[in-house]
Design a protein around this motif. Structure first.
Motif, mmCIF file in Angstrom:
data_model
loop_
_atom_site.group_PDB
_atom_site.id
_atom_site.type_symbol
_atom_site.label_atom_id
_atom_site.label_comp_id
_atom_site.label_asym_id
_atom_site.label_seq_id
_atom_site.Cartn_x
_atom_site.Cartn_y
_atom_site.Cartn_z
ATOM 1 N N LEU A 235 0.823 -1.201 0.000
ATOM 2 C CA LEU A 235 0.000 0.000 0.000
ATOM 3 C C LEU A 235 0.863 1.258 0.000
ATOM 4 O O LEU A 235 0.534 2.260 -0.650
ATOM 5 N N THR A 236 1.997 1.200 0.730
ATOM 6 C CA THR A 236 2.905 2.349 0.768
ATOM 7 C C THR A 236 3.506 2.613 -0.604
ATOM 8 O O THR A 236 3.560 3.763 -1.071
ATOM 9 N N ILE A 237 3.957 1.562 -1.266
ATOM 10 C CA ILE A 237 4.581 1.706 -2.585
ATOM 11 C C ILE A 237 3.571 2.207 -3.609
ATOM 12 O O ILE A 237 3.910 2.968 -4.517
ATOM 13 N N LYS A 238 2.319 1.791 -3.450
ATOM 14 C CA LYS A 238 1.273 2.251 -4.357
ATOM 15 C C LYS A 238 0.971 3.735 -4.163
ATOM 16 O O LYS A 238 0.641 4.444 -5.100
ATOM 17 N N GLN A 239 1.077 4.202 -2.929
ATOM 18 C CA GLN A 239 0.647 5.555 -2.602
ATOM 19 C C GLN A 239 1.755 6.595 -2.746
ATOM 20 O O GLN A 239 1.475 7.754 -3.053
ATOM 21 N N LEU A 240 3.018 6.198 -2.528
ATOM 22 C CA LEU A 240 4.126 7.149 -2.541
ATOM 23 C C LEU A 240 5.090 6.847 -3.689
ATOM 24 O O LEU A 240 5.111 5.732 -4.210
#
Length: 290
Positions: free
Chosen positions: A86-91
């Protein structure tokens, strides 16, 4: 035959590179929900794990005495996986990975209580140097609080999963540890995907397979590293080297610009890693033989 004391280091270096390649695959799938990528990744990795265990003649369930640690490692790993994706998708790639590289600090802290491995004062100093390098290299300006929170959660659960790897040690085959990780993750991802499914298109399938294969190789390397390493905190410090891969791949594949402060910060990170590794090796070599 006596195993090389550098083997855990080489395993961790390989794992760091492989996980960086996994991150590229995730960023190459912008139209697929993170949990769907996790589902495909888990299916591929679980199939490969079961095939390898059968070929080796090793039962996948492990020893009953290790069951609590195996399940806890699986749960912590699943949480880290979901939060990390989710972090890689968002940032952007570099700051997303940078946040997750705070994991070694959580590994060191958790290792005090779960492994009985005290972190020496100088090691805290070296961790501080590396963390300072992370701040200089990326900082958190312009990043949404949601993305930062996801990255910190991924770091905390990832660090905890590494500690459970060390608790299991060499009492279980590395593939058994990976089996539990995927066996816990798969049903979670399967249920979640039912509510958010997007059919992969064209090259998406190739990237999904690449993510699954690289994941399997990375998990095997990182599990071997923590199983055979003498000091969880010292091994975890090598994880910071992934910042180099994140910065380089972010520039090459996604056109992310690297500022002078990033290069300075990366140099500081590497200094902290090198000092921590040197200090851990020095203490280990000076311990009396048992």
């Amino acid at each position: 035959m006596k195993k090389s004391p550098l083997a855990p280091v080489f395993y961790m270096l390989a794992a760091t590179l492989l996980f960086a390649l996994v991150n590229i695959g995730i960023k190459k799938l912008p139209d697929l929900p993170a949990v769907e990528i996790i589902l495909f990744r888990s299916v591929i990795s679980l199939a490969l794990t079961l095939g390898q265990l059968r070929w080796l003649g090793v039962p996948p369930w492990g020893q009953r005495a290790q069951l609590p640690d195996l399940l806890l490692r699986g749960l912590a790993g699943a949480a880290a996986l979901v939060l990390g994706f989710l972090t890689i998708k968002q940032l952007p790639l570099a700051p997303a990975v940078t946040l997750q590289y705070l994991g070694p600090v959580f590994t060191a802290v958790a290792g005090i209580w779960l492994l009985g491995q005290p972190v020496r004062p100088w090691q805290w100093v070296f961790f501080g140097i590396s963390l300072g390098g992370v701040a200089v290299a990326q900082g958190f300006s312009g990043l949404g609080w949601a993305g930062v929170a996801l990255g910190l959660g991924a770091a905390a659960t990832s660090g905890l999963s590494y500690v459970f790897n060390s608790r299991i040690g060499t009492k279980e085959n590395s593939l058994v540890v990976i089996f539990y990780f995927q066996a816990v993750t798969l049903p979670i991802a399967a249920v979640w995907t039912c509510f958010n499914w997007h059919t992969p298109q064209g090259a998406d399938w190739l990237w999904l397979v690449a993510v699954g294969v690289f994941t399997q190789a990375a998990l095997w390397c990182v599990t071997k590293s923590y199983q055979h390493g003498k000091q969880a905190a010292g091994i975890a410090a090598l994880d910071y080297l992934g910042l180099v891969y994140a910065a380089a791949f972010g520039t090459w594949f996604f056109g992310e610009k690297i500022k002078l402060s990033t290069y300075i910060g990366m140099a500081v990170v590497l200094l902290g890693v090198a000092l921590n590794a040197w200090y851990s090796a020095r203490r280990t070599s000076h311990k009396p033989a048992q």
